[in-house]
Design a protein around this motif. Sequence first.
Motif, PDB file in Angstrom:
ATOM      1  N   SER A 708       0.842  -1.211   0.000  1.00 38.24           N
ATOM      2  CA  SER A 708       0.000   0.000   0.000  1.00 38.24           C
ATOM      3  C   SER A 708       0.873   1.256   0.000  1.00 38.24           C
ATOM      4  O   SER A 708       0.633   2.187  -0.784  1.00 38.24           O
ATOM      5  N   ALA A 711       2.773   1.593  -3.352  1.00 35.86           N
ATOM      6  CA  ALA A 711       1.893   2.051  -4.436  1.00 35.86           C
ATOM      7  C   ALA A 711       1.666   3.555  -4.328  1.00 35.86           C
ATOM      8  O   ALA A 711       1.644   4.269  -5.347  1.00 35.86           O
ATOM      9  N   GLN A 716       0.941   4.495  -7.821  1.00 31.57           N
ATOM     10  CA  GLN A 716       0.256   3.303  -8.307  1.00 31.57           C
ATOM     11  C   GLN A 716       0.957   2.613  -9.478  1.00 31.57           C
ATOM     12  O   GLN A 716       0.369   1.753 -10.131  1.00 31.57           O
ATOM     13  N   ASN A 719       2.017  -2.067  -7.693  1.00 29.05           N
ATOM     14  CA  ASN A 719       0.876  -2.295  -6.805  1.00 29.05           C
ATOM     15  C   ASN A 719       0.958  -3.615  -6.028  1.00 29.05           C
ATOM     16  O   ASN A 719      -0.016  -4.041  -5.427  1.00 29.05           O
ATOM     17  N   ALA A 733       1.462  -2.203 -12.695  1.00 29.88           N
ATOM     18  CA  ALA A 733       0.032  -2.256 -13.007  1.00 29.88           C
ATOM     19  C   ALA A 733      -0.255  -3.261 -14.117  1.00 29.88           C
ATOM     20  O   ALA A 733      -1.352  -3.826 -14.195  1.00 29.88           O
TER      21      ALA A 733
END
Length: 823
Positions: A708, A711, A716, A719, A733
């Motif tokens: 978390s 990211a 992001q 991830n 991603a």
Amino acid sequence: MQIKRIEIAGFGQFVQQTFDFSAGLQVIYGENESGKSTLRAFILGMLFGFPTRRHLTARYEPKETTQYGGSMDLVVDGTTYRLTRLGDQPATLRNLTTQAEQPMSLLDHWLAPYDEMQYKQLFTFNQAELTALKTLSATDLNQQLQQVGTLGSAPWRATAAALRASADELYKPRGRKPELNQALQQYQAMTTQVAAARAQYPQYQQLQREIQQLQADQARQQRDLQATEQRQQTLANLRNQWPVYQQLQQLRPAAAAQPLSSAVVAQYEQLTQTQTELQHTLASARQQLTQQPVDTASQGVLGFYLQHQTEFTTLQGQLPQLQQALGQYQTLTQQVTTAQATYDQQTQAHPELVACLSPNKQAALDQLKTKLRAAATASTTAPGFTADWRLYAGGIGLVAGVVLPLGGFKWVLMLIGLGLLGWFGWNQLAVPNANNHDNLTDDLVAAGFAPNLDRTAALEKLDLVAALQRAQATITTAEQQAAAQASHVWQLLQAYDFAAAWIPVDQAQLVISVTRVTQFYEQIQQLQQTESMSGPDFAYAQRQVTQLTAQVREITDQLQQLAQSQQLADIDALAAAITQQAQQTANAASAEQLQRQLTAADQQALAQYTDITDLQAAIATQRQQQTTQQTQLTATTSALVTAQTQLQRLTEDGRYAELRQHQANQQTELTVMARQWVTRQLGAAWIDEALQTLTSQQLPAILTQATSYFAQLTRQRYNEISLDDDELVVHDAANLHFKLVELSTATKEQLYLALRLALIAKLGDQAQLPLMIDDGFVNFDDTRRQVAWQLLAKVAKQHQVLYFTNETAALTEMLATAVHHLT
């Protein structure tokens, strides 16, 4: 735990400086060399202790002051405590609310379960530690996560590493130096030799027996040497303990005198105290008496007596002792005169024996006396008549020739009997006379006697010489006793030296001197009786002196009676006994203390030696025995080595039985080493598996939280963070996998930051400790730096965060609770 206030007395560049902090995110801003790293090092030193003087660089010794250290206020559970570390003084911890001192173990309790190393791994880092990720392998990073995530695992990991290192020392698949590798090579060579030596066997047996005997001798000699060394060590310990033992022996009381009761001691102390008080009063009365006027005619001798009445009174009490000593001296002098007269009479009666009294003649006299006694003993014990077979055979032959009717043969028997009797009689007449054949001429001349004396006359002369020697010894003894008594009398008379003008004493005239002392006291007594006094004060003073003197004598008599009741000679003996008893009591206490330093076995061992010299001699004897045994062991070992060398040569030549034995031994050794190697490898693997199991129970939650944070830091782009066969990988991603080596330097640092913050979030509840970051985001771009600051703000809700930076943007863009400027 929250840091509320810091006061630095002296640390690095800081001198008498104060910092106030609050909860949440604290920004400490400063340019290069403004002291950011120094302040961080100060906080670490306050929490875990400053480095020793052996690490001067890490101590940050101040150059502008001699003070070192400072204090730090900590808020724990709403209570403020002050932690102080100044110089070499012990650290202190005080509750500022109650002002009560707290144990330093309370600080350890707050920091638990983290020590300094684990705290640095989790709660503090700088840009250099983040940058180090680019040289850190995935396995190393994973191990760091496991060490932090599994508290207390360091000793187990060290044990596993030690087991693997020990196993590698035994065997490596491609190694040559490890022990098991070498043993395998030797076993292969031995197998070849066994195959080539089957035809050779008998030559080994004799040498094997010799080696077995030498080995037995070596084992026995080693045991004997070890026992000797132990005895030598025991004797050395006894030598070190000898001073204590000797002092203990000196303090042990001699079991002779009957101890005095406490009542006797109390009575003695009371009487002596009363005597002392009376003597002080008597001295004062005598002083008043000396100040009373007397007539002119009596001023001289009586005035002198009154001025020294204390001394004269004491000496007058000793006058009977002086007179008795003089009487003994006169008696001894008379004995000397009598002994001398006896000696003179004997020497006048036998002047020829005076020369025999010389010490040079004593050895000759003793030798002559010994020979005369031996001759007298021989003459008294020698038989005068001894019958033998000639007497019996001759008698029987003569009687048979006369009585029996043997015809002409009886004359033959009679002649044979007469011949045997004549032979026997001739031998009896030929026995020498001991009194007439003693050769004493040389001994008589050496002793100083006439050479023609017979044994009886010589014995008489020896008796006369012995009598002269006894008389001479009597004179010597009497003279020595008289001289000693004269010295005693003179010692008593020397007490009158202060009155030499009135009582002249002379060592050469002891009788006259004692007479003068007696006459002096008689004169004083007459003067005191006839003296006309100028007033009644003198009479009163004189009566007071007389009464006090009588009281002192009465107390003295009581003390004397007390001494005699205890079978002691006098008061001095009683005082000495009481002093000795007190000393024995003190000695008993000292002996009891010394007794604790020596065991009963040590005392029993030390009692075998009369003195330290005796003990040293025992040590020297033991050392010599040790040297001898060592020499024997060396010779046996040398012989054993020689025999083993010969056996080895025979083995090299191919002796089958010995080679087979070696082969069997090597097989056993290989089996043992192989088991050891397997055991160590399995042990290390078991520890790794157990730690991996424990870590795997915590890592999923940590990696989820780290994912978390990572990211957010990478906006992001990545991830997911996962472990792929013990290797850390990240997913973007598009679900592409990237290893650590494939990430940029900044991204690696962001990954490390995300992992650190995730560990703090998951494990930090065990200790709410401050988090310190020193310029950790230098390689971050502006966007990711902003996100990192936002993450720190979130963490600061649970932990106080101290962010050290030189970035001006942090002053305005960070959601800081407070900003502190360093200049």
